[in-house]
Design a protein around this motif. Structure first.
Motif, PDB file in Angstrom:
ATOM      1  N   THR A 269      -6.081   0.760  -5.324  1.00  0.00           N
ATOM      2  CA  THR A 269      -4.931   0.439  -5.799  1.00  0.00           C
ATOM      3  C   THR A 269      -3.348   0.307  -5.614  1.00  0.00           C
ATOM      4  O   THR A 269      -3.022   0.007  -5.503  1.00  0.00           O
TER       5      THR A 269
ATOM      6  N   ARG B  19       1.457  -1.076   0.122  1.00  0.00           N
ATOM      7  CA  ARG B  19      -0.077   0.323   0.383  1.00  0.00           C
ATOM      8  C   ARG B  19       1.248   1.051   0.389  1.00  0.00           C
ATOM      9  O   ARG B  19       1.920   1.557   0.802  1.00  0.00           O
ATOM     10  N   SER B  20       1.457   2.062  -0.825  1.00  0.00           N
ATOM     11  CA  SER B  20       1.808   3.075  -1.365  1.00  0.00           C
ATOM     12  C   SER B  20       3.119   2.743  -1.182  1.00  0.00           C
ATOM     13  O   SER B  20       3.774   3.400  -0.143  1.00  0.00           O
TER      14      SER B  20
END
Length: 444
Positions: free
Chosen positions: A425, A409-410
Motif C-alpha cells: 500500500t 506511506r500512510s
C-alpha cells in the motif's frame, strides 16, 4: 488489452505510439488520409469509418474491447461514441471534450452519458499552465499522491548558481531527491557525482516546499512567484487559464482583439482585466507595461501567433514565456528559438488517458522530454517486485533506467534509500526511461 481509439488526430496518434508494442490497438477515423498515415506509422489496426455508427464500431471489435477512447474533434460525437460502446460492450469508456461545461455536467451526474471517465483538454491544459507558473525556471511541474509530492524539471542556465556543481553540492534540502538529468543526447540517472552543466534539464521529486526552494535556487532572473500574469488570447484555453489563476487569488490581464470574444471573456472572468486590443501591437504593449509581467501565456488559436507573441514577449522583457502548441512537432522548435515553456493540449490529454491502460495500481503518469521518460505513481500491491523488500535488492532485478524518487506511506513522506523496505500500500513515485518501460511495468 484491446484498446479502441476513435479519432486519429494527435491524441489518437500519441496513444497509438505509446501502446502499439504492449496492447492490441484499433484506431478508427473518417478521414482516409489519416488512416493511411496511422497504418504506415504504427503497428495498429486502422479502420476508416464513422465512429458514431454501430457498424463501424463492430468492425473495430467493440464487443471485445477493454478500453474505448473517443477523441475526435467534436465533443458531441465523443459522447455518442462512448454511449454506443457502452451499449455493446463492458469496455471502460473515456471521452475527450473541449467544453468545461460538459465536464461539470458529467461530474454532477453519476453514470451520465455512459462515460466512465471524461477529460476536458482545455481545463487540463490550463491547470498544467498554472502549476508551471508558480515555479521559477520550471519547464514541467506535476503533483502526485494528492499533492503531497511534487515533481519538477528545471533547465540549468549558464549563469545559474548551481551550474557546474555536482548534485552533492547542489542538494541542500531535506525531502528532495534528484532523479535524473536530461543531457543533449542521453539520460543520466542522478548520483552525487553528477555534474549539472548549462542546458541540462534536471528532474527533482520531493515535498512541495523543498521543490519550491530549489526552484528559487536554480532561478537567476525571475521572481519567486508569477504575481503579474498576462494571457494573450481569449481562446477557451486562455479563458480557462485565467479562471485557474482567479481561483487561486490572482488578478491576471487578458489581451483579446476580437470584440465578441473580449466581451465574452469579461463576462466569464470577474477577477480578470480584459483589454480589447491587438496583443502584438508594440506600442500597446509598451503603454500597458506588459514587459514588466512575470509571465506571459500565449493562448491564441494558432501556433504561429503563439510563437510570435512569445518571442515578442521575450523581446520586451517578460520574465517567463509559456506558449500553447497545438501541433506536437512544433514543441521542440518553439523551445529552440527561445520560448521558455510549451504546453501541448493533446499531449496532456494522451498522458492522462494512457494511465488507464496500465495495471489498476498505476495512479498517475507524466511523460517527460516528449516521451523520452515517464514519472508515475503506483500503489504497491502484494505481487509487486518491491513488496517487503529493500529498494536496493528489488532494483537489482530491474534494468538500468529506473529510480524511485519518493515514497508516501500512510500519508507521510519517506525519503527512499537503498535500505528502505517497501511495504504493501506504499505509494511510489518512480522515474523510468521509456526504453525499458515494457520490461518494468509488468513487475512493479
Amino acid at each position: 488489452m484491446r484498446v479502441v481509439v476513435v479519432g486519429a488526430g494527435e491524441v489518437g496518434r500519441t496513444i497509438s505510439a505509446t501502446l502499439e508494442d504492449s496492447h492490441d490497438v484499433v484506431v478508427v477515423d473518417r478521414d482516409s488520409q489519416s488512416i493511411d498515415e496511422i497504418t504506415y506509422a504504427y503497428d495498429v489496426l486502422a479502420i476508416q469509418g464513422d465512429g458514431t455508427e454501430i457498424s463501424t464500431l463492430r468492425k473495430a471489435g467493440i464487443e471485445q474491447a477493454d478500453l474505448v477512447v473517443a477523441c475526435t474533434d467534436t465533443d458531441e460525437s465523443n459522447i455518442v461514441i462512448c454511449t454506443a460502446a457502452k451499449s455493446r460492450s463492458n469496455a471502460f469508456t473515456i471521452a475527450r471534450v473541449r467544453r468545461r461545461s460538459l465536464l461539470e455536467t458529467w461530474e454532477g451526474a453519476n453514470d451520465s452519458f455512459g462515460i466512465d471517465f471524461m477529460i476536458c483538454s482545455d481545463h487540463l491544459t490550463a491547470q498544467t499552465v498554472f502549476r508551471i507558473s508558480g515555479f521559477p525556471a520550471a519547464q514541467n511541474v506535476d503533483s502526485f499522491v494528492g499533492g503531497r509530492i511534487r515533481m519538477a524539471v528545471f533547465e540549468i542556465e549558464p549563469d545559474s548558481p548551481i551550474a557546474h556543481q555536482t548534485i552533492t553540492e547542489a542538494d541542500r534540502y531535506d525531502s528532495l531527491t534528484f532523479i535524473a538529468v536530461f543531457c543533449e543526447d542521453r539520460i543520466e540517472l542522478a548520483t552525487g557525482d553528477t555534474v549539472l552543466e548549462p542546458s541540462d534539464r534536471v528532474v527533482v521529486v520531493g515535498r512541495p516546499e523543498p521543490v519550491r526552494k530549489f526552484a528559487n535556487q536554480v532561478a537567476t532572473h525571475v521572481n519567486d512567484a508569477a504575481d503579474e500574469v498576462v494571457i494573450a488570447g481569449a481562446s477557451e484555453i486562455g479563458i480557462q487559464t485565467a479562471k485557474a489563476f482567479e481561483e487561486h487569488g490572482y488578478h491576471p490581464r487578458l489581451l483579446e482583439r476580437n470584440t465578441a470574444r473580449a466581451r465574452y471573456a469579461s463576462e466569464q472572468l470577474p477577477g480578470t482585466t480584459v483589454l480589447e486590443h491587438d496583443a502584438t501591437d508594440r506600442e500597446f504593449l509598451s503603454r500597458e507595461h506588459i514587459g514588466e509581467a512575470d509571465i506571459l501565456i500565449s493562448a491564441f488559436e494558432t501556433d504561429e501567433r503563439n510563437l510570435l507573441m512569445s518571442l515578442l514577449g521575450r523581446h520586451i522583457g517578460v520574465d517567463k514565456t509559456v506558449a500553447i502548441v497545438e501541433s506536437f512537432q512544433y514543441s521542440e522548435l518553439f523551445e529552440t528559438v527561445g520560448v521558455d515553456i510549451t504546453v501541448n493540449p493533446r499531449e496532456e490529454t494522451a498522458e492522462e488517458i494512457v494511465k488507464f491502460t496500465r495495471e489498476n495500481h498505476t495512479e498517475k503518469i507524466v511523460t517527460l522530454e516528449h516521451d523520452r521518460a515517464e514519472v508515475f505513481e503506483i500503489k504497491v500491491t502484494d505481487d509487486s517486485i518491491f513488496t517487503n523488500r529493500e529498494i536496493e535488492a528489488a532494483m537489482s532485478e530491474l534494468p538500468d533506467g529506473v529510480i524511485i524518487g519518493a515514497i508516501s506511506r500512510s500519508g507521510e513522506f519517506v525519503t527512499p534509500r537503498g535500505s528502505t523496505v517497501i511495504e504493501p500500500t506504499d505509494h511510489l513515485v518512480m522515474f523510468v526511461d521509456s526504453s525499458v518501460l515494457d520490461t518494468v511495468v509488468p513487475v512493479i
